[in-house]
Design an enzyme around this catalytic site. Structure first.
Site, PDB file in Angstrom:
ATOM      1  N   GLY A  14       0.774  -1.250   0.000  1.00 40.30           N
ATOM      2  CA  GLY A  14       0.000   0.000   0.000  1.00 40.30           C
ATOM      3  C   GLY A  14       0.794   1.284   0.000  1.00 40.30           C
ATOM      4  O   GLY A  14       0.269   2.332   0.390  1.00 40.30           O
ATOM      5  N   SER A  15       2.040   1.258  -0.489  1.00 38.74           N
ATOM      6  CA  SER A  15       2.800   2.515  -0.471  1.00 38.74           C
ATOM      7  C   SER A  15       2.264   3.518  -1.495  1.00 38.74           C
ATOM      8  O   SER A  15       2.306   4.726  -1.258  1.00 38.74           O
ATOM      9  CB  SER A  15       4.297   2.263  -0.680  1.00 38.74           C
ATOM     10  OG  SER A  15       4.577   1.886  -2.005  1.00 38.74           O
ATOM     11  N   ASN A  16       1.747   3.039  -2.613  1.00 44.77           N
ATOM     12  CA  ASN A  16       1.141   3.971  -3.577  1.00 44.77           C
ATOM     13  C   ASN A  16      -0.153   4.558  -3.018  1.00 44.77           C
ATOM     14  O   ASN A  16      -0.423   5.753  -3.191  1.00 44.77           O
ATOM     15  CB  ASN A  16       0.891   3.271  -4.913  1.00 44.77           C
ATOM     16  CG  ASN A  16       2.141   3.225  -5.772  1.00 44.77           C
ATOM     17  OD1 ASN A  16       2.536   4.234  -6.357  1.00 44.77           O
ATOM     18  ND2 ASN A  16       2.796   2.073  -5.820  1.00 44.77           N
ATOM     19  N   LYS A  67     -15.839 -14.203 -10.597  1.00 43.25           N
ATOM     20  CA  LYS A  67     -15.302 -12.834 -10.531  1.00 43.25           C
ATOM     21  C   LYS A  67     -16.447 -11.825 -10.560  1.00 43.25           C
ATOM     22  O   LYS A  67     -16.419 -10.808  -9.870  1.00 43.25           O
ATOM     23  CB  LYS A  67     -14.353 -12.588 -11.713  1.00 43.25           C
ATOM     24  CG  LYS A  67     -13.675 -11.218 -11.666  1.00 43.25           C
ATOM     25  CD  LYS A  67     -12.831 -10.924 -12.888  1.00 43.25           C
ATOM     26  CE  LYS A  67     -11.557 -11.702 -12.919  1.00 43.25           C
ATOM     27  NZ  LYS A  67     -10.426 -11.055 -12.257  1.00 43.25           N
ATOM     28  N   MET A  92      -3.804  -7.252  -7.246  1.00 49.63           N
ATOM     29  CA  MET A  92      -3.200  -8.382  -7.957  1.00 49.63           C
ATOM     30  C   MET A  92      -4.195  -9.218  -8.763  1.00 49.63           C
ATOM     31  O   MET A  92      -3.962 -10.411  -8.973  1.00 49.63           O
ATOM     32  CB  MET A  92      -2.442  -9.269  -6.955  1.00 49.63           C
ATOM     33  CG  MET A  92      -1.367  -8.540  -6.180  1.00 49.63           C
ATOM     34  SD  MET A  92      -0.190  -7.696  -7.242  1.00 49.63           S
ATOM     35  CE  MET A  92       0.826  -9.090  -7.700  1.00 49.63           C
ATOM     36  N   ARG A  93      -5.276  -8.607  -9.210  1.00 50.74           N
ATOM     37  CA  ARG A  93      -6.240  -9.342 -10.043  1.00 50.74           C
ATOM     38  C   ARG A  93      -6.573  -8.539 -11.285  1.00 50.74           C
ATOM     39  O   ARG A  93      -6.506  -7.317 -11.270  1.00 50.74           O
ATOM     40  CB  ARG A  93      -7.549  -9.573  -9.283  1.00 50.74           C
ATOM     41  CG  ARG A  93      -7.372 -10.427  -8.083  1.00 50.74           C
ATOM     42  CD  ARG A  93      -8.681 -10.686  -7.368  1.00 50.74           C
ATOM     43  NE  ARG A  93      -8.361 -11.394  -6.137  1.00 50.74           N
ATOM     44  CZ  ARG A  93      -8.122 -12.691  -6.070  1.00 50.74           C
ATOM     45  NH1 ARG A  93      -8.223 -13.445  -7.138  1.00 50.74           N
ATOM     46  NH2 ARG A  93      -7.782 -13.249  -4.919  1.00 50.74           N
ATOM     47  N   LEU A  94      -6.959  -9.263 -12.325  1.00 54.62           N
ATOM     48  CA  LEU A  94      -7.462  -8.579 -13.513  1.00 54.62           C
ATOM     49  C   LEU A  94      -8.852  -8.038 -13.203  1.00 54.62           C
ATOM     50  O   LEU A  94      -9.670  -8.736 -12.604  1.00 54.62           O
ATOM     51  CB  LEU A  94      -7.571  -9.576 -14.675  1.00 54.62           C
ATOM     52  CG  LEU A  94      -6.382  -9.735 -15.600  1.00 54.62           C
ATOM     53  CD1 LEU A  94      -6.763 -10.653 -16.751  1.00 54.62           C
ATOM     54  CD2 LEU A  94      -5.906  -8.392 -16.121  1.00 54.62           C
ATOM     55  N   ASN A 109      -4.342   2.410 -13.101  1.00 50.74           N
ATOM     56  CA  ASN A 109      -3.410   1.455 -12.495  1.00 50.74           C
ATOM     57  C   ASN A 109      -1.997   2.017 -12.587  1.00 50.74           C
ATOM     58  O   ASN A 109      -1.693   2.809 -13.480  1.00 50.74           O
ATOM     59  CB  ASN A 109      -3.481   0.120 -13.250  1.00 50.74           C
ATOM     60  CG  ASN A 109      -2.563  -0.932 -12.658  1.00 50.74           C
ATOM     61  OD1 ASN A 109      -2.482  -1.075 -11.431  1.00 50.74           O
ATOM     62  ND2 ASN A 109      -1.855  -1.655 -13.498  1.00 50.74           N
ATOM     63  N   HIS A 111       1.934   0.686 -12.984  1.00 52.07           N
ATOM     64  CA  HIS A 111       2.715  -0.503 -13.326  1.00 52.07           C
ATOM     65  C   HIS A 111       4.208  -0.154 -13.265  1.00 52.07           C
ATOM     66  O   HIS A 111       4.621   0.874 -13.803  1.00 52.07           O
ATOM     67  CB  HIS A 111       2.346  -0.991 -14.734  1.00 52.07           C
ATOM     68  CG  HIS A 111       3.078  -2.242 -15.110  1.00 52.07           C
ATOM     69  ND1 HIS A 111       2.751  -3.465 -14.557  1.00 52.07           N
ATOM     70  CD2 HIS A 111       4.130  -2.453 -15.933  1.00 52.07           C
ATOM     71  CE1 HIS A 111       3.589  -4.377 -15.036  1.00 52.07           C
ATOM     72  NE2 HIS A 111       4.420  -3.794 -15.877  1.00 52.07           N
TER      73      HIS A 111
END
Ligand code: GRF
Length: 205
Positions: A14-16, A67, A92-94, A109, A111
């Site tokens: 959770g740093s972002n 999902k 960590m999921r699509l 997002n 990346h």
């Protein structure tokens, strides 16, 4: 102008998320993180949110048959908090159809590579192993692919001879925190316009 209501989705450290919370709290960002959702019960990001008095919600992916069913529950949480922009920060999921349709061009997002290079997991290690001289990070809108959506901002960092995947990742992370906040700010200011794959930033040098 009101504050943009941001919902963060994250699976881990959770740093972002922290960078966005801090920027919002300090007034550098015309936004407010109104809820943090995680698919991991013990995720550090939930603790970070609680420390700031932000509702932190765990939604157990494994408790739902698909999902779609899982995302309907997440969507209900986001709606309850009147979220206007969703920021994935180490989620960590699509993202599937339910959330994409509910938030068209409203999910971002971060990346840790210069897309379209090194998509997917362990992007910093992929870049290091490949031997590139420069890598970096990318903030993009989310579509149905993995790390494929329209690019909003990128930052470049050098890869040094003596780097390890870890030292490279740390150098990239500093830039992640900077450009993620910047991208959210551009969105909050209504300055992002998506035109196919290209994102037009109003009044940008
Ligand atoms: C970051 O490197 C981000 O680019 C990637 O996952 C990592 C999350 O780190 N998507 P944190 O949880 O924000 O500290």
């Amino acid at each position: 102008m009101g504050l943009l209501r941001v919902g963060v989705m994250a699976s881990g450290r959770g740093s972002n998320c922290q960078a966005i919370i801090d920027a919002a709290e300090s007034g550098r960002l015309p936004a407010r993180v109104v809820v943090v959702v995680s698919d991991k019960a013990g995720a550090q990001v939930l603790e970070r949110a609680r420390r700031h008095g932000i509702p932190a919600v765990f939604v157990d992916y494994t408790a739902y048959p698909s999902k779609e069913e899982y995302e309907k529950v997440v969507l209900a949480v986001l709606r309850r908090h009147e979220v206007e922009l969703v920021c994935l920060a180490g989620y960590m999921r699509l993202v599937g159809r339910v959330l994409l349709e509910a938030f068209p061009n409203r999910i971002m997002n971060i990346h840790p590579a210069l897309l379209p290079a090194f998509r997917g997991l362990h992007a910093q290690r992929q870049a290091w192993e490949y031997g590139v001289r420069f890598s970096g990070c990318t903030v993009h809108f989310v579509d149905e692919g993995m790390d494929t959506g329209p690019i909003i901002l990128q930052a470049v960092v050098p890869v040094f001879q003596h780097d390890t995947p870890e030292t490279l990742a740390a150098r990239i992370l500093e830039q992640e925190h900077r450009i993620y906040v910047e991208a959210v700010k551009l969105f909050a200011e209504g300055r992002l316009q998506v035109d196919g794959r290209r994102v037009w930033i109003k009044d940008h040098p």
